[in-house]
Write a protein that holds these residues in place. Structure first.
Motif, PDB file in Angstrom:
ATOM      1  N   VAL A 182       7.960   8.628   7.125  1.00 14.10           N
ATOM      2  CA  VAL A 182       7.363   8.903   5.743  1.00 14.10           C
ATOM      3  C   VAL A 182       6.297   7.884   5.732  1.00 14.10           C
ATOM      4  O   VAL A 182       6.551   6.485   5.713  1.00 14.10           O
ATOM      5  N   ALA A 203       3.015   6.065   3.648  1.00 12.26           N
ATOM      6  CA  ALA A 203       2.383   5.630   2.403  1.00 12.26           C
ATOM      7  C   ALA A 203       1.000   4.682   2.655  1.00 12.26           C
ATOM      8  O   ALA A 203       0.994   4.014   3.572  1.00 12.26           O
ATOM      9  N   THR A 244       5.949  13.235   6.657  1.00 11.47           N
ATOM     10  CA  THR A 244       6.085  13.149   5.205  1.00 11.47           C
ATOM     11  C   THR A 244       5.048  12.202   4.387  1.00 11.47           C
ATOM     12  O   THR A 244       5.393  11.010   4.864  1.00 11.47           O
ATOM     13  N   ALA A 289       4.348   9.976   1.095  1.00 10.63           N
ATOM     14  CA  ALA A 289       4.797   9.502  -0.131  1.00 10.63           C
ATOM     15  C   ALA A 289       3.812   9.085  -1.072  1.00 10.63           C
ATOM     16  O   ALA A 289       2.593   8.352  -0.430  1.00 10.63           O
ATOM     17  N   ASP A 297       7.000   2.600  -3.373  1.00 13.06           N
ATOM     18  CA  ASP A 297       8.375   2.656  -4.063  1.00 13.06           C
ATOM     19  C   ASP A 297       9.384   3.999  -3.620  1.00 13.06           C
ATOM     20  O   ASP A 297      10.254   3.818  -2.886  1.00 13.06           O
ATOM     21  N   GLU A 298       8.495   4.964  -3.400  1.00 12.53           N
ATOM     22  CA  GLU A 298       8.967   6.273  -2.862  1.00 12.53           C
ATOM     23  C   GLU A 298       9.492   6.093  -1.496  1.00 12.53           C
ATOM     24  O   GLU A 298      10.240   6.711  -1.074  1.00 12.53           O
ATOM     25  N   ASN A 346      12.631   4.322  -1.812  1.00 16.69           N
ATOM     26  CA  ASN A 346      13.698   5.270  -2.679  1.00 16.69           C
ATOM     27  C   ASN A 346      14.073   6.661  -1.868  1.00 16.69           C
ATOM     28  O   ASN A 346      15.247   6.850  -2.290  1.00 16.69           O
ATOM     29  N   TRP A 347      13.321   7.042  -1.040  1.00 20.27           N
ATOM     30  CA  TRP A 347      13.779   8.202  -0.430  1.00 20.27           C
ATOM     31  C   TRP A 347      14.571   8.036   0.777  1.00 20.27           C
ATOM     32  O   TRP A 347      15.036   8.828   1.140  1.00 20.27           O
TER      33      TRP A 347
END
Length: 334
Positions: free
Chosen positions: A29, A31, A48, A50, A54-55, A58-59
């Protein structure tokens, strides 16, 4: 295993690519402060993207890689360890020594796992040099010489936040002096020159530096660095003992020419930069991080190791500024 990566610039995208190839790393993930850049890297790697940090948390991720700009490191490392996530952080932990001490105290209080990115610990040449020193094959070690030479200066904007030549560049050499020899640095004397491009003077930095380190057993080490080595990227370490001497980083791509009539020919394809020179080492350190997350290996470079190298760099800055020898005992520690 799901790994979050914050920062998809030059080093972050390199780490993402390395982890995407690792058979045990699972999904990624990504970012970045620039979400579009994270999306581009994610698309290329099948990861993926983000929309923000935060995501990433949170994910749900199992570990975090911090490869954003230095000013974002402290908050991300602390947030990760408080969330119970093992974290890999590119050096430095924080922009300065007080900030580093504060982060490491938070890591200790949380019982967190922090691995720092000192990739030379995974380079084949440096690893062999360490083994030879530790085995006694060189005899009593009396002299160590290191050098790090970049082929061209970084952008002016980078210099303003880099922390300076000692903290940003020579800190790797300082880590190698400790790691290869197994000794601590007792005292430093350092100087530097800003006679090159004007951007260094504007940033209060130097483009070329030299430091003499006295180790706790009396061994002497000289560490030199420059941002202006037009011949190419040159990183070496020489270790001289009473029985033998060896060099790490000396190969057919080392950008140096001999003036002797029968000397070796100049490199036909000199190293261009740190990502090319240390690509296998970067891959190996991330593989070590995956093993650490899986509980299959020890931490190869924790926060205290990074702090030790940073304290040497800080001592060099004080020495350069005040034009005097500086003992490491003068600097704060954990």
């Amino acid at each position: 295993m799901r790994i979050g990566i914050v920062g998809t610039g030059r080093i972050g995208s390199f780490h993402a690519a390395a982890l995407s190839r690792h058979p045990e790393s699972g999904s990624l993930v990504l970012a970045d402060a620039d979400p579009a850049r994270a999306a581009r890297v994610a698309t290329r790697l099948g990861a993926t993207a983000a929309p923000g940090v935060d995501e990433v948390f949170n994910w749900g991720v199992d570990a975090l890689v911090v490869a954003c700009s230095t000013d974002g490191h402290p908050e991300l490392v602390i947030r990760a360890v408080r969330a119970g996530l093992p974290v890999f952080c590119e050096k430095p932990v924080a922009p300065d020594l007080p900030g580093t001490l504060a982060v490491l105290r938070e890591v200790a209080a949380a019982g967190g796992v922090l691995q720092l990115g000192f990739m030379r610990r995974f380079d084949a040449g440096y690893t062999t040099a360490r083994e030879l020193v530790r085995s006694g094959a060189l005899g009593r070690l009396h002299t160590v010489r290191t050098m790090t030479a970049d082929p061209a200066p970084p952008p002016p904007g980078y210099l303003e936040t880099s922390g300076g030549l000692y903290r940003d560049c020579l800190v790797h050499d300082f880590d190698m002096v400790r790691w290869v020899t197994g000794r601590e640095v007792a005292e430093v004397y350092a100087t530097g020159s800003d006679a090159g491009p004007a951007q260094f003077r504007a940033a209060g930095d130097v483009d070329t530096a030299a430091a003499v380190l006295t180790l706790d057993d009396g061994t002497l080490a000289t560490c030199t660095g420059t941002r202006c080595n037009g011949a190419g990227y040159d990183v070496r370490m020489e270790l001289a003992g009473e029985l033998d001497q060896v060099s790490a980083g000396l190969d057919d791509r080392t950008p140096i020419a001999s003036t002797e009539p029968h000397g070796p020919p100049p490199a036909s394809k000199p190293w261009t930069g740190f990502l090319e020179r240390f690509a296998p080492a970067y891959e190996a350190e991330l593989a070590a991080f995956v093993r650490l997350v899986r509980g299959e290996g020890a931490n190869p470079c924790d926060g205290r190791q990074g702090l030790a190298a940073l304290r040497i760099a800080e001592a060099c800055e004080i020495s350069r500024r005040e034009r005097r020898p500086v003992r490491l005992a003068e600097l704060p520690d954990l």
